[in-house]
Design a protein around this motif. Structure first.
Motif, PDB file in Angstrom:
ATOM      1  N   UNK A 283       6.736 -12.314  -0.234  1.00 17.65           N
ATOM      2  CA  UNK A 283       6.918 -12.183  -1.684  1.00 17.65           C
ATOM      3  C   UNK A 283       5.575 -12.174  -2.397  1.00 17.65           C
ATOM      4  N   UNK A 284       4.677 -13.051  -1.972  1.00 19.46           N
ATOM      5  CA  UNK A 284       3.352 -13.128  -2.598  1.00 19.46           C
ATOM      6  C   UNK A 284       2.551 -11.854  -2.348  1.00 19.46           C
ATOM      7  N   UNK A 285       2.667 -11.302  -1.143  1.00 21.80           N
ATOM      8  CA  UNK A 285       1.984 -10.037  -0.838  1.00 21.80           C
ATOM      9  C   UNK A 285       2.532  -8.931  -1.734  1.00 21.80           C
ATOM     10  N   UNK A 286       3.856  -8.919  -1.900  1.00 20.07           N
ATOM     11  CA  UNK A 286       4.484  -7.913  -2.747  1.00 20.07           C
ATOM     12  C   UNK A 286       4.048  -8.022  -4.194  1.00 20.07           C
ATOM     13  N   UNK A 287       3.950  -9.246  -4.695  1.00 19.23           N
ATOM     14  CA  UNK A 287       3.534  -9.463  -6.083  1.00 19.23           C
ATOM     15  C   UNK A 287       2.096  -9.011  -6.308  1.00 19.23           C
ATOM     16  N   UNK A 288       1.234  -9.271  -5.337  1.00 14.76           N
ATOM     17  CA  UNK A 288      -0.168  -8.887  -5.474  1.00 14.76           C
ATOM     18  C   UNK A 288      -0.360  -7.375  -5.341  1.00 14.76           C
ATOM     19  N   UNK A 289       0.304  -6.783  -4.368  1.00  9.19           N
ATOM     20  CA  UNK A 289       0.104  -5.354  -4.091  1.00  9.19           C
ATOM     21  C   UNK A 289       0.930  -4.454  -4.992  1.00  9.19           C
ATOM     22  N   UNK A 290       2.035  -4.999  -5.534  1.00  5.68           N
ATOM     23  CA  UNK A 290       2.917  -4.181  -6.359  1.00  5.68           C
ATOM     24  C   UNK A 290       3.913  -3.361  -5.566  1.00  5.68           C
ATOM     25  N   UNK A 291       3.926  -3.570  -4.247  1.00  8.44           N
ATOM     26  CA  UNK A 291       4.827  -2.822  -3.363  1.00  8.44           C
ATOM     27  C   UNK A 291       5.877  -3.776  -2.796  1.00  8.44           C
ATOM     28  N   UNK A 292       7.130  -3.345  -2.760  1.00  9.17           N
ATOM     29  CA  UNK A 292       8.195  -4.188  -2.234  1.00  9.17           C
ATOM     30  C   UNK A 292       7.920  -4.507  -0.767  1.00  9.17           C
ATOM     31  N   UNK A 293       7.833  -5.800  -0.416  1.00  8.99           N
ATOM     32  CA  UNK A 293       7.472  -6.172   0.962  1.00  8.99           C
ATOM     33  C   UNK A 293       8.439  -5.644   2.016  1.00  8.99           C
ATOM     34  N   UNK A 294       9.709  -5.514   1.678  1.00  9.37           N
ATOM     35  CA  UNK A 294      10.690  -5.030   2.654  1.00  9.37           C
ATOM     36  C   UNK A 294      10.384  -3.605   3.110  1.00  9.37           C
ATOM     37  N   UNK A 295       9.646  -2.890   2.286  1.00  7.89           N
ATOM     38  CA  UNK A 295       9.363  -1.495   2.615  1.00  7.89           C
ATOM     39  C   UNK A 295       8.221  -1.324   3.606  1.00  7.89           C
ATOM     40  N   UNK A 296       7.466  -2.401   3.875  1.00  2.00           N
ATOM     41  CA  UNK A 296       6.315  -2.222   4.768  1.00  2.00           C
ATOM     42  C   UNK A 296       6.021  -3.380   5.717  1.00  2.00           C
ATOM     43  N   UNK A 297       6.445  -4.607   5.404  1.00  2.00           N
ATOM     44  CA  UNK A 297       6.037  -5.750   6.217  1.00  2.00           C
ATOM     45  C   UNK A 297       6.557  -5.695   7.647  1.00  2.00           C
ATOM     46  N   UNK A 298       7.698  -5.075   7.851  1.00  2.00           N
ATOM     47  CA  UNK A 298       8.233  -4.981   9.212  1.00  2.00           C
ATOM     48  C   UNK A 298       7.284  -4.212  10.130  1.00  2.00           C
ATOM     49  N   UNK A 299       6.465  -3.348   9.552  1.00  2.00           N
ATOM     50  CA  UNK A 299       5.512  -2.561  10.349  1.00  2.00           C
ATOM     51  C   UNK A 299       4.230  -3.341  10.648  1.00  2.00           C
ATOM     52  N   UNK A 300       4.054  -4.479   9.979  1.00  2.00           N
ATOM     53  CA  UNK A 300       2.816  -5.234  10.112  1.00  2.00           C
ATOM     54  C   UNK A 300       2.994  -6.524  10.910  1.00  2.00           C
ATOM     55  N   UNK A 301       4.110  -6.671  11.579  1.00  2.00           N
ATOM     56  CA  UNK A 301       4.392  -7.917  12.299  1.00  2.00           C
ATOM     57  C   UNK A 301       3.384  -8.209  13.399  1.00  2.00           C
TER      58      UNK A 301
END
Length: 222
Positions: free
Chosen positions: A103-121
């Motif tokens: 959530x914090x990454x999403x707030x800082x980047x402005x991008x919904x975390x669900x759309x990209x975090x799964x690729x960064x595991x």
């Protein structure tokens, strides 16, 4: 021919600068040249590429006004001093004091975390750990990881101490206080612990301070 070509290139550059951001398609239309030529110019101009909007927008190096996180947003188009979204997330996590939740990454980047975090595991630059039912992203650098995890632990402890007791805890605290008014906060906490209620001293102290129950000198002592 060369002068005409240079003039056209300069005109396109000025339009690009005026519009602040541009797509490859738009630049090709302005240049009246092929994609390859437009891409060469973008490289020569050392442009930034947006990390959202499918990375299809470009900005000249002197246009973005980056914030303290190295990010710039313009009309819903996001740019990063550090490159693409992956590099941006790595920087944000490494630059954080206590790691970051999705959530914090999403707030800082402005991008919904669900759309990209799964690729960064499994990024080697990041370390992910589940804490209190939430995944926290830390730096994989051992020294920085240790500092971030300690800060996260300290913050969590502080947050827990600031939480008011639950309704059930409030009742048992008050009951024991009435039964044993001579007990200090430390002694009260110990007594509650023996009864199966693990309520830290600071939680009781904060509760008493809030409601004006600190009347005895012993209560103000640790």
């Amino acid at each position: 021919m060369l002068k005409t070509h240079k003039k056209n290139k300069d005109n396109c550059f000025n339009v690009f600068k005026r519009e602040k951001v541009i797509t490859l398609k738009r630049l090709v239309c302005l240049l009246k040249r092929c994609n390859r030529t437009a891409q060469i110019y973008l490289k020569q101009w050392k442009t930034y590429t947006s990390y959202n909007q499918n990375s299809c927008y470009y900005a000249l190096p002197d246009i973005p006004k980056f914030d303290s996180n190295g990010l710039w947003r313009y009309k819903g188009i996001f740019f990063s001093r550090y490159g693409n979204l992956k590099e941006t997330v790595i920087h944000l996590v490494n630059d954080s004091e206590a790691g970051l939740t999705g959530t914090e990454i999403g707030e800082l980047s402005g991008v919904k975390p669900k759309s990209f975090l799964s690729h960064f595991r499994n990024l080697p630059q990041l370390y992910r750990e589940k804490i209190n039912d939430r995944f926290i992203y830390f730096s994989s650098d051992k020294t920085l990881l240790t500092k971030q995890m300690k800060k996260r632990q300290d913050d969590n402890t502080r947050a827990n101490l600031l939480k008011p007791p639950t309704d059930a805890e409030t009742v048992i605290i008050l009951v024991e206080r009435i039964k044993h008014p001579q007990l200090s906060i430390k002694e009260l906490s110990i007594r509650l612990s023996k009864k199966g209620w693990r309520i830290q001293e600071e939680v009781i102290r904060n509760f008493f301070e809030k409601h004006g129950f600190l009347k005895k000198k012993r209560d103000t002592q640790r």
